[in-house]
Design an enzyme around this catalytic site. Structure first.
Site, mmCIF file in Angstrom:
data_model
loop_
_atom_site.group_PDB
_atom_site.id
_atom_site.type_symbol
_atom_site.label_atom_id
_atom_site.label_comp_id
_atom_site.label_asym_id
_atom_site.label_seq_id
_atom_site.Cartn_x
_atom_site.Cartn_y
_atom_site.Cartn_z
ATOM 1 N N TYR A 55 61.230 5.400 101.378
ATOM 2 C CA TYR A 55 61.396 4.408 102.442
ATOM 3 C C TYR A 55 61.897 3.089 101.857
ATOM 4 O O TYR A 55 62.816 2.458 102.402
ATOM 5 C CB TYR A 55 60.060 4.214 103.155
ATOM 6 C CG TYR A 55 60.079 3.235 104.299
ATOM 7 C CD1 TYR A 55 60.669 3.558 105.520
ATOM 8 C CD2 TYR A 55 59.472 1.982 104.180
ATOM 9 C CE1 TYR A 55 60.661 2.669 106.582
ATOM 10 C CE2 TYR A 55 59.458 1.091 105.230
ATOM 11 C CZ TYR A 55 60.055 1.425 106.431
ATOM 12 O OH TYR A 55 60.046 0.534 107.473
ATOM 13 N N SER A 87 63.127 -3.820 106.768
ATOM 14 C CA SER A 87 61.692 -3.933 106.528
ATOM 15 C C SER A 87 61.503 -4.858 105.339
ATOM 16 O O SER A 87 62.429 -5.060 104.538
ATOM 17 C CB SER A 87 61.107 -2.547 106.210
ATOM 18 O OG SER A 87 59.799 -2.648 105.675
#
Length: 263
Positions: free
Chosen positions: A158, A145
């Site tokens: 995350y 990501s």
């Protein structure tokens, strides 16, 4: 070589393949001739994805929990029995619940790292003998990501996990380089997936804004002022899996319209 034969005979295993980016990757690789094992915990969404792939080219591997070593071993055994050794594992399974760091307790932290980082470790380690057996032409592709390259508020765990995925990918790229195996990460920005739907719901609940306003706010992070599509991420994966990407190794390929520029 025709597009449909680009990956002919290659066996791709995609985790978290039941929707969003995972589904788009399965369709892209299947359309290029790969044999695709679609892996995930729940059978129903995997069946729906498999139905979109060429006949005989898809295997549903349900009960595939990336945090469970026994489930991974069983799933890989089933995949190998159907299509032979895995030459393109795509670590896509992940989750991104939103919480301030203050409210990120040890259980939430551990759960996110278990799925988003240790899950990549678990699947990659289990598939490593297959990768080495395939040698040149084998591709390890991890879906990270932009959160693996920069920071975002309210998703500290995350961000930490995805930074770990990028670091793990780079380490493996060096360790496996002489074997002919490549290892790369794809780093999408905000993408039109169920994860974004849940992020929008969280923003609406916390701020009282409309869903459209919340979605527009997320799109503002992209200089193109839009959300990335799952198909755009899948196109990057397809390229990395192809013979054209033989010299691409240890890279974090950003798909985010210019939001993050990796140097």
């Amino acid at each position: 070589m025709s597009a449909a034969a680009l990956l002919a005979g290659r066996h791709a295993l995609i985790t978290g393949a039941g929707g969003g980016i995972g589904s788009a990757i399965a369709r892209a690789l299947g359309g290029a001739g790969a044999l695709v094992s679609v892996a995930g915990r729940r059978r129903e969404p995997l069946d729906a994805v498999a139905a979109l792939l060429p006949a005989g080219a898809a295997l549903v591997v349900d009960g595939f929990d990336v945090t469970d070593g026994k489930a991974i071993a069983h799933g890989l055994d089933c995949a190998r029995a159907a299509f032979g050794p895995v030459s393109i594992p795509v670590n896509n399974a992940g989750e991104a619940p939103s919480a301030s760091f203050e409210k990120t307790d040890a259980d939430l932290w551990a759960r996110i790292l278990a799925v988003d980082l240790t899950g990549v470790y678990n699947v990659t380690r289990a598939a490593l003998p297959d990768l080495k057996r395939n040698g040149s032409g084998a591709r390890l592709i991890n879906i990270a990501s932009t959160a693996g390259l920069t920071g975002y508020a309210y998703v500290a765990a995350y961000c930490a996990a995805k930074h770990g995925v990028v670091g793990l990918t780079r380490a493996l790229a060096l360790e496996l380089a002489r074997s002919g195996v490549t290892a790369n990460a794809v780093c999408p920005g905000f993408t039109e997936t169920p994860l974004i739907d849940r992020a929008v719901e969280a923003i609406v609940a916390k701020t009282g804004r409309s869903a459209d306003a919340a979605r527009a706010e997320l799109a503002q992070a992209n200089p193109q002022r839009r959300l990335v599509t799952p198909e755009e991420v899948a196109d990057a994966v397809l390229w990395l899996a192809s013979p054209a990407a033989t010299s691409i190794n240890g890279q974090a390929i950003v798909v985010a319209g210019g939001e993050v520029m990796a140097g």
